[in-house]
Design an enzyme around this catalytic site. Structure first.
Site, mmCIF file in Angstrom:
data_model
loop_
_atom_site.group_PDB
_atom_site.id
_atom_site.type_symbol
_atom_site.label_atom_id
_atom_site.label_comp_id
_atom_site.label_asym_id
_atom_site.label_seq_id
_atom_site.Cartn_x
_atom_site.Cartn_y
_atom_site.Cartn_z
ATOM 1 N N LYS A 172 0.838 -1.185 0.000
ATOM 2 C CA LYS A 172 0.000 0.000 0.000
ATOM 3 C C LYS A 172 0.877 1.240 0.000
ATOM 4 C CE LYS A 172 0.788 1.975 3.345
ATOM 5 N NZ LYS A 172 2.072 2.509 3.902
ATOM 6 N N TYR A 260 -4.371 4.143 6.545
ATOM 7 C CA TYR A 260 -4.868 3.237 7.597
ATOM 8 C C TYR A 260 -6.113 3.819 8.264
ATOM 9 C CZ TYR A 260 -0.428 0.734 7.240
ATOM 10 O OH TYR A 260 0.641 0.011 6.772
HETATM 11 P P1 NAD Z 1 12.565 1.572 1.895
HETATM 12 O O1 NAD Z 1 13.130 2.802 1.316
HETATM 13 O O2 NAD Z 1 13.203 1.036 3.130
HETATM 14 O O3 NAD Z 1 12.560 0.404 0.810
HETATM 15 C C1 NAD Z 1 12.409 0.650 -0.552
HETATM 16 C C2 NAD Z 1 13.346 -0.239 -1.346
HETATM 17 O O4 NAD Z 1 13.209 0.092 -2.719
HETATM 18 C C3 NAD Z 1 14.814 -0.054 -0.978
HETATM 19 O O5 NAD Z 1 15.440 -1.307 -0.930
HETATM 20 C C4 NAD Z 1 15.356 0.764 -2.131
HETATM 21 O O6 NAD Z 1 16.724 0.518 -2.385
HETATM 22 C C5 NAD Z 1 14.503 0.266 -3.278
HETATM 23 N N1 NAD Z 1 14.427 1.175 -4.431
HETATM 24 C C6 NAD Z 1 14.428 0.775 -5.711
HETATM 25 N N2 NAD Z 1 14.358 1.816 -6.528
HETATM 26 C C7 NAD Z 1 14.332 2.912 -5.761
HETATM 27 C C8 NAD Z 1 14.258 4.299 -6.034
HETATM 28 N N3 NAD Z 1 14.191 4.768 -7.282
HETATM 29 N N4 NAD Z 1 14.252 5.154 -4.999
HETATM 30 C C9 NAD Z 1 14.282 4.711 -3.720
HETATM 31 N N5 NAD Z 1 14.333 3.400 -3.409
HETATM 32 C C10 NAD Z 1 14.369 2.505 -4.416
HETATM 33 O O7 NAD Z 1 11.015 1.859 2.127
HETATM 34 P P2 NAD Z 1 9.964 0.990 2.959
HETATM 35 O O8 NAD Z 1 9.606 1.723 4.187
HETATM 36 O O9 NAD Z 1 10.428 -0.400 3.081
HETATM 37 O O10 NAD Z 1 8.666 1.086 1.992
HETATM 38 C C11 NAD Z 1 8.555 0.337 0.803
HETATM 39 C C12 NAD Z 1 7.065 0.124 0.482
HETATM 40 O O11 NAD Z 1 6.466 -0.620 1.527
HETATM 41 C C13 NAD Z 1 6.249 1.409 0.372
HETATM 42 O O12 NAD Z 1 5.267 1.270 -0.626
HETATM 43 C C14 NAD Z 1 5.568 1.519 1.717
HETATM 44 O O13 NAD Z 1 4.339 2.226 1.669
HETATM 45 C C15 NAD Z 1 5.352 0.083 2.055
HETATM 46 N N6 NAD Z 1 5.310 -0.151 3.505
HETATM 47 C C16 NAD Z 1 4.262 -0.807 4.022
HETATM 48 C C17 NAD Z 1 4.186 -1.025 5.371
HETATM 49 C C18 NAD Z 1 3.033 -1.808 5.939
HETATM 50 O O14 NAD Z 1 2.901 -1.873 7.143
HETATM 51 N N7 NAD Z 1 2.230 -2.435 5.105
HETATM 52 C C19 NAD Z 1 5.179 -0.558 6.216
HETATM 53 C C20 NAD Z 1 6.265 0.125 5.662
HETATM 54 C C21 NAD Z 1 6.311 0.327 4.298
#
Ligand code: NAD
Length: 416
Positions: A172, A260
């Site tokens: 999401k 949420y």
């Molecule tokens: P994050 O930045 O830690 O992870 C993103 C990943 O994508 C990284 O490994 C990064 O290297 C990679 N990536 C690839 N191309 C990229 C670019 N162009 N720019 C930046 N990063 C790039 O972020 P996150 O917090 O893990 O979030 C990732 C997704 O998960 C989002 O859509 C977020 O909304 C979702 N999320 C959901 C929950 C939940 O509880 N359901 C919790 C946190 C995050």
């Protein structure tokens, strides 16, 4: 299937029983075996005797959780993006899943992928980067692709996964725009593959229980939902850096965590909004909020007359709270959407009572729900249409904030 039907939701009350019988084992109906004489096995359903084994030790104890299905029948998942959420929450949760197994990783950082892969039993030939990702089409071990990338990349990787013939489980918010969501849904249909948006709260035991109690009328007619989701956005955290960039995040606190609050209002009322009204508050000189909003206060009105007062914030200390107020009582989830240790309280004229629920991984539950939907060829509980609806509603909330007036919505969540 709609959000709220019992069918398809994790059945938290199921138990599996195994018994030592001296001459062999009997497994309860939770394992789906076909039965014979010993139908008292606790699950209430038919049971079958397994081939005799030697009575070499004490009996197997009563099982409190269903055992996983055999590895060969579990669906293979590829996780795309090894960021904070994937590494800390999702990868470890495969250990608790019954019908999903991690088989492949997609990462832009080969060294990281090679470090992580052996810890989860992922073989080196199943590591991909963003360029080689499309070769996943030739990998029969992968059934499902789980997209955990910045929001603006969800659509691209979902479409590429469908082109590779895989089913898609997407984080999401589903995507940045309504058009992207529609493209994702269309691509899934064309490929004959399934799409689900990862709305974990709908698999979280306390939220599932709150929904059940509201539906069963325990707090009377539901008139008001309030929900607040807030945290401090940290520009030093790489996971928050793309969240400050509109072209990657799509929006600010509303898209990220206000979703949420919105979901809670929809799944507790079981209704779809007819009108929304939003207000944005940004500190002028805060560099974090040059492109995306900090605080959003928004109100959602439902056909029954129920109202939701909702908020999201990137500049308040952590809050993850949902409250449902009815004619006869209220249900309070505080915390509501933590990864674990949420709390549900019921208040009625009889007093206040904490509703204890058994902890169960919401991540494993949502992944298993999707695997099972694919295995059974059923519509998942939160398909692409569910994610699209939230994007439509959130876009209307932004528009309302811009125009400074309430916006009416039709039955699909589009502007009327
Ligand atoms: P994050 O930045 O830690 O992870 C993103 C990943 O994508 C990284 O490994 C990064 O290297 C990679 N990536 C690839 N191309 C990229 C670019 N162009 N720019 C930046 N990063 C790039 O972020 P996150 O917090 O893990 O979030 C990732 C997704 O998960 C989002 O859509 C977020 O909304 C979702 N999320 C959901 C929950 C939940 O509880 N359901 C919790 C946190 C995050």
């Amino acid at each position: 299937m709609t959000l709220f039907e019992k069918d398809g939701s994790p059945d938290l009350s199921r138990r599996v029983f195994l018994r030592g019988t001296g001459g062999g084992l009997m497994l309860g109906s939770g394992l789906g075996l076909i039965g014979s004489a010993f139908a008292q096995g606790g699950g209430g359903g038919p049971v079958r005797e397994l081939p005799p084994s030697q009575p070499t030790g004490p009996p197997i104890p009563e099982m409190e959780r269903e055992m996983p299905i055999e590895p060969g029948r579990r669906l293979g998942w590829a996780v795309v993006g090894l960021g904070k959420f994937a590494l800390n929450q999702i990868l470890p949760s495969f250990g608790e899943s019954r019908s999903s197994k991690l088989v492949a990783l997609v990462s832009g950082n080969r060294q990281k992928a090679e470090q992580v892969a052996p810890r989860y039993g992922v073989e080196t030939h199943n590591l991909y980067d963003y360029q080689s990702f499309d070769r996943i089409a030739d990998n029969p071990e992968v059934d499902v692709v789980y997209v955990i990338l910045p929001n603006a990349l969800h659509a691209e990787y979902t479409v590429r996964a469908f082109k590779a013939g895989k089913h898609v489980f997407c984080e999401k918010p589903m995507a940045v725009t309504v058009e992207e969501c529609e493209t994702m849904i269309r691509a899934g249909r064309e490929a004959g593959r399934k799409l689900m948006v990862a709305y974990r709260a709908q698999f979280e035991p306390h939220n599932v229980e709150a929904i059940r109690r509201v539906r069963e009328g325990e707090i009377g007619a539901l008139h008001l939902v309030t929900s607040d989701h807030g945290r401090i956005l940290d520009p030093k955290d790489p996971a928050d850096q793309w969240r400050m960039v509109k072209s990657l995040a799509g929006g600010g606190s509303l898209y990220d965590i206000g979703i949420y609050s919105l979901q809670a209002a929809r799944y507790l009322t079981g209704e779809e909004p007819v009108e929304v009204f939003g207000q944005i508050v940004n500190k002028k000189d805060d560099p974090r909020f040059r492109e995306v909003e900090d605080r959003m206060a928004f109100q959602v009105r439902f056909p029954s007359g129920a109202i939701a007062n909702l908020s999201s914030s990137y500049s308040t200390s952590s809050v993850k709270r949902i409250q449902a107020f009815g004619e006869k009582g209220s249900l309070i989830l505080d915390a509501a959407t933590e990864y674990e240790s949420n709390k549900l309280t019921l208040r009625t004229e009889k007093g206040r009572q904490e509703v204890k629920m058994k902890e169960q991984s919401q991540f494993a539950a949502e992944m298993d729900h999707f695997s099972q939907s694919v295995i059974d060829n059923r519509e998942p509980k939160t398909p692409g249409e569910e994610g699209l609806r939230d994007i439509r509603i959130m876009q209307a909330i932004y528009r309302s904030a811009q125009e400074g007036k309430p916006i009416a919505l039709d039955a699909t969540g589009s502007l009327r």
